[in-house]
Design a protein around this motif. Structure first.
Motif, PDB file in Angstrom:
ATOM      1  N   VAL A 258      49.306  85.873  11.843  1.00 26.82           N
ATOM      2  CA  VAL A 258      48.480  84.808  12.085  1.00 26.82           C
ATOM      3  C   VAL A 258      49.860  83.569  12.004  1.00 26.82           C
ATOM      4  O   VAL A 258      50.590  83.683  11.033  1.00 26.82           O
ATOM      5  CB  VAL A 258      47.695  84.359  10.875  1.00 26.82           C
ATOM      6  N   PHE A 259      49.929  82.878  13.087  1.00 25.98           N
ATOM      7  CA  PHE A 259      50.909  81.868  13.159  1.00 25.98           C
ATOM      8  C   PHE A 259      50.380  80.421  12.666  1.00 25.98           C
ATOM      9  O   PHE A 259      48.992  80.241  13.486  1.00 25.98           O
ATOM     10  CB  PHE A 259      51.652  81.786  14.175  1.00 25.98           C
ATOM     11  N   TYR A 260      50.831  79.650  11.956  1.00 28.47           N
ATOM     12  CA  TYR A 260      50.183  78.456  11.850  1.00 28.47           C
ATOM     13  C   TYR A 260      51.251  77.151  12.459  1.00 28.47           C
ATOM     14  O   TYR A 260      52.280  77.109  12.147  1.00 28.47           O
ATOM     15  CB  TYR A 260      50.250  78.159  10.311  1.00 28.47           C
ATOM     16  N   LEU A 261      50.798  77.082  13.766  1.00 29.24           N
ATOM     17  CA  LEU A 261      51.458  76.283  14.641  1.00 29.24           C
ATOM     18  C   LEU A 261      51.251  74.798  14.571  1.00 29.24           C
ATOM     19  O   LEU A 261      50.176  74.457  14.668  1.00 29.24           O
ATOM     20  CB  LEU A 261      51.239  76.581  16.269  1.00 29.24           C
ATOM     21  N   ASN A 262      52.197  73.843  14.291  1.00 30.73           N
ATOM     22  CA  ASN A 262      52.305  72.680  14.172  1.00 30.73           C
ATOM     23  C   ASN A 262      53.416  71.970  15.091  1.00 30.73           C
ATOM     24  O   ASN A 262      54.422  72.092  14.654  1.00 30.73           O
ATOM     25  CB  ASN A 262      52.448  72.611  12.626  1.00 30.73           C
ATOM     26  N   PRO A 263      52.980  71.366  16.058  1.00 29.53           N
ATOM     27  CA  PRO A 263      54.170  70.575  16.948  1.00 29.53           C
ATOM     28  C   PRO A 263      54.835  69.381  16.063  1.00 29.53           C
ATOM     29  O   PRO A 263      54.152  68.868  15.045  1.00 29.53           O
ATOM     30  CB  PRO A 263      53.068  69.955  18.023  1.00 29.53           C
ATOM     31  N   GLU A 264      56.142  69.449  16.386  1.00 29.26           N
ATOM     32  CA  GLU A 264      57.019  68.394  15.753  1.00 29.26           C
ATOM     33  C   GLU A 264      56.313  67.113  15.888  1.00 29.26           C
ATOM     34  O   GLU A 264      56.517  66.240  15.079  1.00 29.26           O
ATOM     35  CB  GLU A 264      58.389  68.479  16.475  1.00 29.26           C
ATOM     36  N   SER A 265      55.522  66.951  16.917  1.00 28.66           N
ATOM     37  CA  SER A 265      54.990  65.494  17.030  1.00 28.66           C
ATOM     38  C   SER A 265      53.638  65.095  16.394  1.00 28.66           C
ATOM     39  O   SER A 265      53.226  64.103  16.524  1.00 28.66           O
ATOM     40  CB  SER A 265      54.765  65.144  18.608  1.00 28.66           C
ATOM     41  N   ALA A 266      53.337  66.144  15.677  1.00 30.27           N
ATOM     42  CA  ALA A 266      51.690  66.086  15.040  1.00 30.27           C
ATOM     43  C   ALA A 266      51.876  65.196  13.860  1.00 30.27           C
ATOM     44  O   ALA A 266      52.738  64.862  13.168  1.00 30.27           O
ATOM     45  CB  ALA A 266      51.500  67.354  14.282  1.00 30.27           C
ATOM     46  N   GLU A 267      50.548  64.152  13.985  1.00 32.19           N
ATOM     47  CA  GLU A 267      50.585  63.226  13.102  1.00 32.19           C
ATOM     48  C   GLU A 267      49.608  63.384  11.947  1.00 32.19           C
ATOM     49  O   GLU A 267      49.427  62.629  11.146  1.00 32.19           O
ATOM     50  CB  GLU A 267      50.452  61.766  13.685  1.00 32.19           C
ATOM     51  N   SER A 268      48.647  64.576  12.352  1.00 38.98           N
ATOM     52  CA  SER A 268      47.701  64.956  11.418  1.00 38.98           C
ATOM     53  C   SER A 268      47.564  66.389  11.467  1.00 38.98           C
ATOM     54  O   SER A 268      48.109  67.048  12.391  1.00 38.98           O
ATOM     55  CB  SER A 268      46.471  64.161  11.803  1.00 38.98           C
ATOM     56  N   ASP A 269      46.696  66.976  10.421  1.00 35.51           N
ATOM     57  CA  ASP A 269      46.448  68.422  10.421  1.00 35.51           C
ATOM     58  C   ASP A 269      45.525  68.741  11.700  1.00 35.51           C
ATOM     59  O   ASP A 269      45.491  69.939  11.858  1.00 35.51           O
ATOM     60  CB  ASP A 269      46.017  68.544   9.132  1.00 35.51           C
ATOM     61  N   ASP A 270      44.880  67.941  12.054  1.00 34.01           N
ATOM     62  CA  ASP A 270      44.136  67.904  13.350  1.00 34.01           C
ATOM     63  C   ASP A 270      44.603  68.552  14.659  1.00 34.01           C
ATOM     64  O   ASP A 270      44.118  69.398  15.206  1.00 34.01           O
ATOM     65  CB  ASP A 270      43.448  66.777  13.813  1.00 34.01           C
ATOM     66  N   GLU A 271      46.159  68.325  14.580  1.00 33.96           N
ATOM     67  CA  GLU A 271      46.950  68.932  15.610  1.00 33.96           C
ATOM     68  C   GLU A 271      47.626  70.338  15.344  1.00 33.96           C
ATOM     69  O   GLU A 271      48.240  71.009  16.196  1.00 33.96           O
ATOM     70  CB  GLU A 271      48.198  68.007  16.164  1.00 33.96           C
ATOM     71  N   SER A 272      47.287  70.832  14.165  1.00 38.12           N
ATOM     72  CA  SER A 272      47.897  72.156  13.791  1.00 38.12           C
ATOM     73  C   SER A 272      46.952  73.056  14.304  1.00 38.12           C
ATOM     74  O   SER A 272      45.715  72.861  14.656  1.00 38.12           O
ATOM     75  CB  SER A 272      48.252  72.192  12.362  1.00 38.12           C
ATOM     76  N   LEU A 273      47.239  74.378  14.706  1.00 34.19           N
ATOM     77  CA  LEU A 273      46.679  75.602  15.174  1.00 34.19           C
ATOM     78  C   LEU A 273      46.928  76.748  14.535  1.00 34.19           C
ATOM     79  O   LEU A 273      48.024  76.987  14.178  1.00 34.19           O
ATOM     80  CB  LEU A 273      47.190  75.576  16.714  1.00 34.19           C
ATOM     81  N   GLU A 274      45.885  77.532  14.398  1.00 31.18           N
ATOM     82  CA  GLU A 274      45.983  78.796  13.695  1.00 31.18           C
ATOM     83  C   GLU A 274      45.656  79.909  14.712  1.00 31.18           C
ATOM     84  O   GLU A 274      44.609  79.838  15.183  1.00 31.18           O
ATOM     85  CB  GLU A 274      45.004  78.904  12.506  1.00 31.18           C
ATOM     86  N   LEU A 275      46.479  80.802  15.074  1.00 29.02           N
ATOM     87  CA  LEU A 275      46.669  81.644  15.979  1.00 29.02           C
ATOM     88  C   LEU A 275      46.914  83.109  15.500  1.00 29.02           C
ATOM     89  O   LEU A 275      47.922  83.301  15.246  1.00 29.02           O
ATOM     90  CB  LEU A 275      47.384  81.275  17.254  1.00 29.02           C
ATOM     91  N   LEU A 276      45.886  83.883  15.702  1.00 24.70           N
ATOM     92  CA  LEU A 276      46.046  85.559  15.314  1.00 24.70           C
ATOM     93  C   LEU A 276      46.701  86.024  16.381  1.00 24.70           C
ATOM     94  O   LEU A 276      46.188  86.156  17.679  1.00 24.70           O
ATOM     95  CB  LEU A 276      44.577  85.990  15.091  1.00 24.70           C
ATOM     96  N   ILE A 277      47.758  86.894  16.407  1.00 22.92           N
ATOM     97  CA  ILE A 277      48.277  87.594  17.627  1.00 22.92           C
ATOM     98  C   ILE A 277      48.287  89.007  17.270  1.00 22.92           C
ATOM     99  O   ILE A 277      48.832  89.483  15.898  1.00 22.92           O
ATOM    100  CB  ILE A 277      49.686  87.298  17.612  1.00 22.92           C
ATOM    101  N   PRO A 278      47.168  89.700  17.596  1.00 19.97           N
ATOM    102  CA  PRO A 278      46.929  91.170  17.262  1.00 19.97           C
ATOM    103  C   PRO A 278      48.232  92.205  17.262  1.00 19.97           C
ATOM    104  O   PRO A 278      48.987  91.840  18.099  1.00 19.97           O
ATOM    105  CB  PRO A 278      45.957  91.679  17.994  1.00 19.97           C
ATOM    106  N   TYR A 279      48.211  93.066  16.549  1.00 20.49           N
ATOM    107  CA  TYR A 279      49.490  93.962  16.549  1.00 20.49           C
ATOM    108  C   TYR A 279      49.568  94.703  17.801  1.00 20.49           C
ATOM    109  O   TYR A 279      50.532  95.105  18.376  1.00 20.49           O
ATOM    110  CB  TYR A 279      49.456  95.004  15.402  1.00 20.49           C
ATOM    111  N   SER A 280      48.309  95.143  18.321  1.00 20.99           N
ATOM    112  CA  SER A 280      48.163  95.643  19.528  1.00 20.99           C
ATOM    113  C   SER A 280      49.172  94.915  20.896  1.00 20.99           C
ATOM    114  O   SER A 280      49.494  95.529  21.851  1.00 20.99           O
ATOM    115  CB  SER A 280      46.704  95.952  20.266  1.00 20.99           C
ATOM    116  N   VAL A 281      49.125  93.770  20.630  1.00 20.91           N
ATOM    117  CA  VAL A 281      49.788  92.719  21.549  1.00 20.91           C
ATOM    118  C   VAL A 281      51.329  92.686  21.497  1.00 20.91           C
ATOM    119  O   VAL A 281      52.037  92.835  22.531  1.00 20.91           O
ATOM    120  CB  VAL A 281      49.073  91.370  21.617  1.00 20.91           C
ATOM    121  N   ILE A 282      51.874  92.831  20.272  1.00 19.73           N
ATOM    122  CA  ILE A 282      53.149  93.045  20.019  1.00 19.73           C
ATOM    123  C   ILE A 282      53.817  94.272  19.464  1.00 19.73           C
ATOM    124  O   ILE A 282      54.953  94.441  18.884  1.00 19.73           O
ATOM    125  CB  ILE A 282      53.448  91.847  18.876  1.00 19.73           C
ATOM    126  N   ARG A 283      52.987  95.299  19.600  1.00 15.65           N
ATOM    127  CA  ARG A 283      53.338  96.600  19.239  1.00 15.65           C
ATOM    128  C   ARG A 283      54.866  96.976  19.745  1.00 15.65           C
ATOM    129  O   ARG A 283      55.466  97.592  18.749  1.00 15.65           O
ATOM    130  CB  ARG A 283      52.537  97.554  19.924  1.00 15.65           C
TER     131      ARG A 283
END
Length: 119
Positions: free
Chosen positions: A80-105
């Motif tokens: 799980v990546f917690y992606l937060n752009p450098e330009s974010a001004e609030s937590d609303d702009e952060s993103l939680e993204l699951l990359i399954p192991y099957s994709v990055i095997r």
């Protein structure tokens, strides 16, 4: 007098590994093969394109990829990546993204803890 300026919102999320006699911070370079960047970035960008959320600006996914080393968690289903752009001004702009192991095997280091999840 009124001050002027801006605040810069950012956060880091650290992942630690535990052994019988030690604790150490895990880095992506410890979990993945040396040339992981291209495959991982592609997986993240593709995952972001699948998100249909008007609150998240997915038109410029590169801004979310800048701080990956300090923003991931290992789960049984994938990283799980917690992606937060450098330009974010609030937590609303952060993103939680699951990359399954099957994709990055193909980029998982066989000697890392991740290999336990892709048997």
């Amino acid at each position: 007098p009124k001050g002027t300026g801006y605040s810069h919102y950012t956060h880091n999320f650290y992942t630690y590994g535990f052994k019988k006699d030690s604790v150490h911070r895990l880095a992506l370079k410890d979990l993945l093969v040396p040339a992981y960047h291209t495959v991982l970035n592609t997986a993240i960008v593709n995952g972001m394109k699948e998100i249909d959320d008007p609150e998240i600006d997915c038109t410029d996914p590169d801004k979310y990829l800048e701080n990956l080393e300090n923003s991931f968690a290992i789960t049984p289903d994938g990283i799980v990546f917690y992606l937060n752009p450098e330009s974010a001004e609030s937590d609303d702009e952060s993103l939680e993204l699951l990359i399954p192991y099957s994709v990055i095997r193909t980029i998982i280091n066989k000697k890392s803890v991740l290999s336990e999840f892709v048997k």
